[in-house]
Design an enzyme around this catalytic site. Structure first.
Site, PDB file in Angstrom:
ATOM      1  N   ARG A  51       0.811  -1.222   0.000  1.00 13.82           N
ATOM      2  CA  ARG A  51       0.000   0.000   0.000  1.00 13.82           C
ATOM      3  C   ARG A  51       0.846   1.274   0.000  1.00 13.82           C
ATOM      4  O   ARG A  51       0.483   2.285   0.582  1.00 13.82           O
ATOM      5  CB  ARG A  51      -0.964   0.018   1.188  1.00 13.82           C
ATOM      6  CG  ARG A  51      -1.966  -1.108   1.203  1.00 13.82           C
ATOM      7  CD  ARG A  51      -2.859  -1.090  -0.042  1.00 13.82           C
ATOM      8  NE  ARG A  51      -3.724  -2.269  -0.015  1.00 13.82           N
ATOM      9  CZ  ARG A  51      -3.374  -3.448  -0.528  1.00 13.82           C
ATOM     10  NH1 ARG A  51      -2.206  -3.584  -1.157  1.00 13.82           N
ATOM     11  NH2 ARG A  51      -4.176  -4.473  -0.465  1.00 13.82           N
ATOM     12  N   GLU A  97      -4.606   4.207   5.913  1.00 14.68           N
ATOM     13  CA  GLU A  97      -4.380   3.927   4.496  1.00 14.68           C
ATOM     14  C   GLU A  97      -4.604   5.153   3.620  1.00 14.68           C
ATOM     15  O   GLU A  97      -3.851   5.381   2.678  1.00 14.68           O
ATOM     16  CB  GLU A  97      -5.277   2.768   4.040  1.00 14.68           C
ATOM     17  CG  GLU A  97      -5.043   2.350   2.612  1.00 14.68           C
ATOM     18  CD  GLU A  97      -5.654   1.005   2.288  1.00 14.68           C
ATOM     19  OE1 GLU A  97      -6.101   0.830   1.141  1.00 14.68           O
ATOM     20  OE2 GLU A  97      -5.676   0.122   3.163  1.00 14.68           O
ATOM     21  N   SER A 146     -11.083   0.638   3.334  1.00 12.79           N
ATOM     22  CA  SER A 146     -10.382   0.278   4.572  1.00 12.79           C
ATOM     23  C   SER A 146      -9.574   1.476   5.059  1.00 12.79           C
ATOM     24  O   SER A 146      -8.728   1.993   4.329  1.00 12.79           O
ATOM     25  CB  SER A 146      -9.458  -0.919   4.333  1.00 12.79           C
ATOM     26  OG  SER A 146     -10.211  -2.062   3.988  1.00 12.79           O
TER      27      SER A 146
END
Length: 366
Positions: free
Chosen positions: A177, A358, A258
């Site tokens: 990520r 995130e 998320s």
């Protein structure tokens, strides 16, 4: 909203003043931008940013935020004098197994275009909101696949020099990520993605399937490859059950997806966690340790779906997926940050593991 025609001042791009940003993001929070510049072509993106960056270096411009789909960003309520450059160049070209998508192309439309041409590799990334240009920044991934698996190169605008060049994937430092393109502060981007090139599989089969929930849904074994359309359908069904397919009528989808990444910890931390909980802890191998399931940690720390359970709370965890912080209507970025801090601190207090956000946080912080 006031609109004005500035001619060649911003390379012919569309310019509007006093624009609320909340409707332009999937979380639906944010301030009112002083100026919104929408760029429909790559030339406009380059011309506008060169102009704004020159002004900023001379002290003649306030903060500049660049985004496209607004699906992975939380913009602080109090940001003042903000100029937003919205990247809307959206051409997609396919030559053999090579797909080139301009940064503003809707990501799921890129996935569909590839599948319609019989190309495999993107199907597990179906249904992810946002733009093609955001995918290398975040190294977007889902259901056992990361976009870095198929990216060959990215066309970038260097903000410091104004130069445009293709940069090979090997130079982008892809990780879980993240990439060299991702910055904690979305106002300090050193480079802006203009276009992304993907090399896909022309055999008519999907990428190898490795995510247990997906293989079970398809009745396949780990490592097998399916028909891309069938894999896409299964992924969309799984995402919909978790509130991860955008639906304006469903507040469970008013989110950035998320909110926390799955933490990667040392093996001894995983072993301690297993002993502490007395349970089989979901985990996955990672290059630099053991990857844990952030959603599992949240729920075991007392933050279940729908937390805090108050029907009047403007920001709550999704009723379908504990990792999604959702706007139930009228929430602010400050409300989101309060809930995010509560969850992060609670997991840390129970398990000694600090979760990391995130999305890109602009003008706000945990």
């Amino acid at each position: 909203m006031k609109r004005r025609d500035v001619g060649s001042l911003f390379a012919g791009a569309r310019v509007a003043e006093s624009v609320p940003l909340a409707p332009l993001t999937t979380l639906r929070v944010g301030p009112v931008a002083r100026t919104l510049v929408t760029c429909d072509t790559t030339d406009q993106v380059v011309g506008v940013l060169r102009e704004l960056d020159d002004r900023a270096r001379n002290g003649d411009c306030g903060p500049v935020l660049v985004f496209a789909g607004g699906s992975n960003v939380v913009i602080g309520d109090a940001l003042a004098d903000l100029t937003v450059v919205r990247v809307a160049n959206d051409r997609v070209t396919i030559d053999g197994n090579l797909v080139r998508a301009e940064a503003g192309a809707v990501w799921d439309e890129v996935v569909v275009a590839a599948i319609e041409r019989g190309l495999g590799g993107l199907e597990c990334l179906s249904g992810i909101p946002g733009s093609a240009g955001a995918t290398p920044v975040q190294n977007v991934g889902a259901y056992g696949v990361e976009v870095s698996d198929v990216i060959t190169r990215v066309r970038l605008l260097d903000r410091s020099t104004g130069e445009v060049s293709w940069v090979p994937a090997a130079d982008l430092s892809f990780g879980y990520r993240t990439s060299v393109l991702k910055q904690a502060d979305g106002l300090a981007l050193p480079a802006v993605v203009l276009e992304v090139e993907f090399a896909l599989d022309a055999s008519g089969r999907s990428a190898p399937l490795r995510y247990g929930e997906l293989t079970a849904a398809l009745g396949m074994n780990s490592g097998e490859r399916g028909e891309p359309r069938a894999v896409r359908d299964a992924v969309l069904a799984l995402r919909a059950r978790k509130g991860m397919v955008l639906d304006a009528a469903d507040h469970d989808t008013w989110s950035v997806g998320s909110f926390f990444t799955n933490p990667v910890v040392a093996p001894e931390i995983y072993e301690r966690l297993a002993a502490q909980t007395g349970e089989s802890v979901p985990h996955y191998p990672a290059p630099d340790g053991v990857k844990l399931a952030a959603g599992w940690l949240l729920e075991r720390a007392g933050f279940g779906k729908g937390y805090p359970g108050d029907p009047h709370a403007r920001c709550r965890l999704s009723s379908k997926h504990a990792l999604a912080l959702t706007n139930r209507g009228g929430a602010t970025a400050a409300d989101v940050m309060v809930l995010a801090r509560t969850v992060r601190d609670g997991v840390r207090d129970v398990f000694g593991i600090t979760l990391k956000p995130e999305p890109v946080l602009v003008g706000c912080a945990l």
